[in-house]
Design a protein around this motif. Sequence first.
Motif, short mmCIF file in Angstrom:
data_model
loop_
_atom_site.label_atom_id
_atom_site.label_comp_id
_atom_site.label_asym_id
_atom_site.label_seq_id
_atom_site.Cartn_x
_atom_site.Cartn_y
_atom_site.Cartn_z
N GLN A 133 0.90 -0.95 0.26
CA GLN A 133 -0.09 0.24 0.11
C GLN A 133 0.57 1.51 -0.11
OE1 GLN A 133 -3.17 0.40 0.07
NE2 GLN A 133 -3.47 -2.42 -0.79
N VAL A 134 0.32 2.14 -0.43
CA VAL A 134 1.52 3.15 -1.16
C VAL A 134 0.02 4.79 -0.79
CG1 VAL A 134 2.80 4.59 -3.00
CG2 VAL A 134 2.64 2.07 -2.72
N ARG A 135 1.14 5.52 0.56
CA ARG A 135 0.66 6.66 1.23
C ARG A 135 1.06 7.83 0.81
NH1 ARG A 135 -2.91 3.54 0.18
NH2 ARG A 135 -4.45 2.21 2.09
N GLY A 136 1.11 9.07 -0.22
CA GLY A 136 1.65 9.38 -0.52
C GLY A 136 3.24 9.65 -0.46
N ARG A 137 3.10 8.29 -1.22
CA ARG A 137 4.80 8.30 -2.06
C ARG A 137 5.52 7.65 -0.89
NH1 ARG A 137 6.45 10.43 -7.26
NH2 ARG A 137 8.13 8.86 -6.25
N ARG A 138 4.38 6.58 0.15
CA ARG A 138 5.34 6.49 1.30
C ARG A 138 4.71 5.18 1.97
NH1 ARG A 138 4.60 9.08 6.43
NH2 ARG A 138 2.77 9.35 5.64
N VAL A 139 5.52 3.95 1.81
CA VAL A 139 5.46 2.73 2.14
C VAL A 139 6.42 1.82 3.04
CG1 VAL A 139 5.81 0.76 0.96
CG2 VAL A 139 5.70 2.62 -0.46
N ARG A 140 5.40 1.08 4.06
CA ARG A 140 5.82 1.00 5.06
C ARG A 140 6.44 -0.49 5.00
NH1 ARG A 140 0.95 1.79 8.06
NH2 ARG A 140 1.02 3.30 9.84
N GLY A 141 7.93 -0.56 5.28
CA GLY A 141 8.92 -1.71 4.75
C GLY A 141 9.35 -1.91 2.95
N LEU A 142 9.67 -0.33 2.40
CA LEU A 142 9.99 -0.26 1.22
C LEU A 142 11.05 -1.40 1.07
CD1 LEU A 142 9.79 0.29 -1.45
CD2 LEU A 142 10.88 2.36 -0.91
N ASP A 143 11.81 -2.03 2.00
CA ASP A 143 13.72 -1.75 1.64
C ASP A 143 13.12 -4.09 2.23
OD1 ASP A 143 12.72 -2.15 4.07
OD2 ASP A 143 14.78 -2.10 4.58
N LEU A 144 12.39 -4.49 2.51
CA LEU A 144 11.98 -5.09 2.86
C LEU A 144 11.46 -6.25 0.88
CD1 LEU A 144 10.30 -5.72 6.37
CD2 LEU A 144 12.74 -6.33 5.62
N HIS A 145 10.42 -5.00 1.31
CA HIS A 145 9.75 -5.60 -0.67
C HIS A 145 11.31 -5.27 -1.37
CE1 HIS A 145 5.44 -5.55 0.70
NE2 HIS A 145 5.50 -3.93 0.89
N GLY A 171 -2.74 11.08 -5.81
CA GLY A 171 -3.30 10.05 -4.98
C GLY A 171 -2.42 9.09 -4.16
N ASP A 172 -3.12 8.17 -3.36
CA ASP A 172 -2.76 6.83 -2.86
C ASP A 172 -2.98 5.79 -3.57
OD1 ASP A 172 -2.23 8.05 -0.88
OD2 ASP A 172 -4.51 8.36 0.60
N VAL A 173 -2.86 4.79 -3.78
CA VAL A 173 -2.76 3.71 -4.44
C VAL A 173 -2.26 2.09 -3.63
CG1 VAL A 173 -2.03 4.79 -6.45
CG2 VAL A 173 -0.21 3.37 -5.57
N SER A 174 -2.75 0.91 -4.29
CA SER A 174 -1.70 -0.23 -4.17
C SER A 174 -1.40 -0.72 -5.07
CB SER A 174 -3.18 -1.11 -4.45
OG SER A 174 -4.21 -1.13 -2.84
N ALA A 175 -0.10 -1.02 -4.87
CA ALA A 175 0.74 -1.64 -6.26
C ALA A 175 1.61 -2.76 -5.83
CB ALA A 175 1.97 -0.80 -5.56
N ARG A 176 1.98 -3.66 -7.17
CA ARG A 176 2.31 -4.40 -6.96
C ARG A 176 3.11 -4.64 -8.35
NH1 ARG A 176 -0.39 -10.33 -8.58
NH2 ARG A 176 0.74 -11.01 -10.02
N ILE A 177 4.53 -5.24 -7.92
CA ILE A 177 5.69 -5.21 -8.46
C ILE A 177 5.87 -6.64 -8.70
CG2 ILE A 177 7.92 -4.72 -9.21
CD1 ILE A 177 7.63 -2.58 -6.11
N ALA A 178 5.83 -7.23 -9.99
CA ALA A 178 6.16 -8.12 -10.34
C ALA A 178 7.42 -8.47 -11.42
CB ALA A 178 4.97 -9.03 -11.49
N VAL A 179 7.68 -9.60 -11.23
CA VAL A 179 9.48 -9.67 -11.96
C VAL A 179 8.88 -10.85 -12.63
CG1 VAL A 179 11.76 -9.73 -12.16
CG2 VAL A 179 11.15 -8.53 -10.20
N PHE A 180 9.33 -10.98 -14.13
CA PHE A 180 9.42 -12.39 -14.79
C PHE A 180 10.21 -11.61 -16.15
CE2 PHE A 180 7.17 -8.37 -17.09
CZ PHE A 180 6.95 -8.54 -18.37
N ALA A 181 10.94 -12.90 -16.94
CA ALA A 181 11.81 -12.98 -17.78
C ALA A 181 10.97 -12.55 -19.33
CB ALA A 181 12.18 -15.06 -18.34
#
Length: 266
Positions: free
Chosen positions: A31-43, A77-87
Amino acid sequence: MLHVEINGAAPSIADLHRVAVVNYGHFTSMQVRGRRVRGLDLHLRRLEDASKELFLATPGADRIRSLLGQALAQVAGDVSARIAVFAGSGDLSVPTADVDLAVMVSLTDPVPETPQTPWRVRSIPYVRDSAHLKHTATMGLTGARRAAKSQGFDDALFTGPDGLVIEGSIWNLGLWDGETVTWPQAPKLPGITEQLLTSGLHRIGVPTRPRPVVVQDLARYQSAFASYSWCPAQPLASVDDISFANRSEVFTLLGKAWDSVRWETV
């Protein structure tokens, strides 16, 4: 709202076809709130580690962070973000073949962290392939979740052949005995929300522990909750025929622990 970019650009039909037909990759959700994320380093670490394991290569944490920031700049505004890595290219049937790793950033409407009505959950024998990875092969967990819902439950809790409680369909299980939060110990995805809550609980002086738990053991606990990117502490009303009191004090503590987690700017 839906905004999708692959490698920083609008996806082509060929890009989307590759994503649709090659079910080999991994992702993380936040979850992204104001371009901030909890635990971004862990993601970012999750994406790096999974890329090395699945592809023997990595797109690089700095690149992933930059691509997320670029996508966020296109929406308001705020968003839900999903980052995927694929070939994005390469023959995945040949382990030694070079692959061109692609990063897909998907942004959708934000999800409020407010808990829903306590869930009724059904235990279902199921172990995800490569359970420590948040990979894209989700047919099994989706099928288990559908089976639980078809019988009137809200979700599924997976158990192993040894009877151990593992994890929920897209969440980790937390248990409260009046003094300690227990996280069932089994081959599972180490959820980022679980990790952040654990750190937060330690900061406020609440002990936690990993411990093997079988379904019958659940009756010993006062409260139970699902922990995942949409909600750090979603109360569970029951697992099968085992009910929980859902004492308010633990959810107050969980809320305090979650509020202590540091936000990171993308």
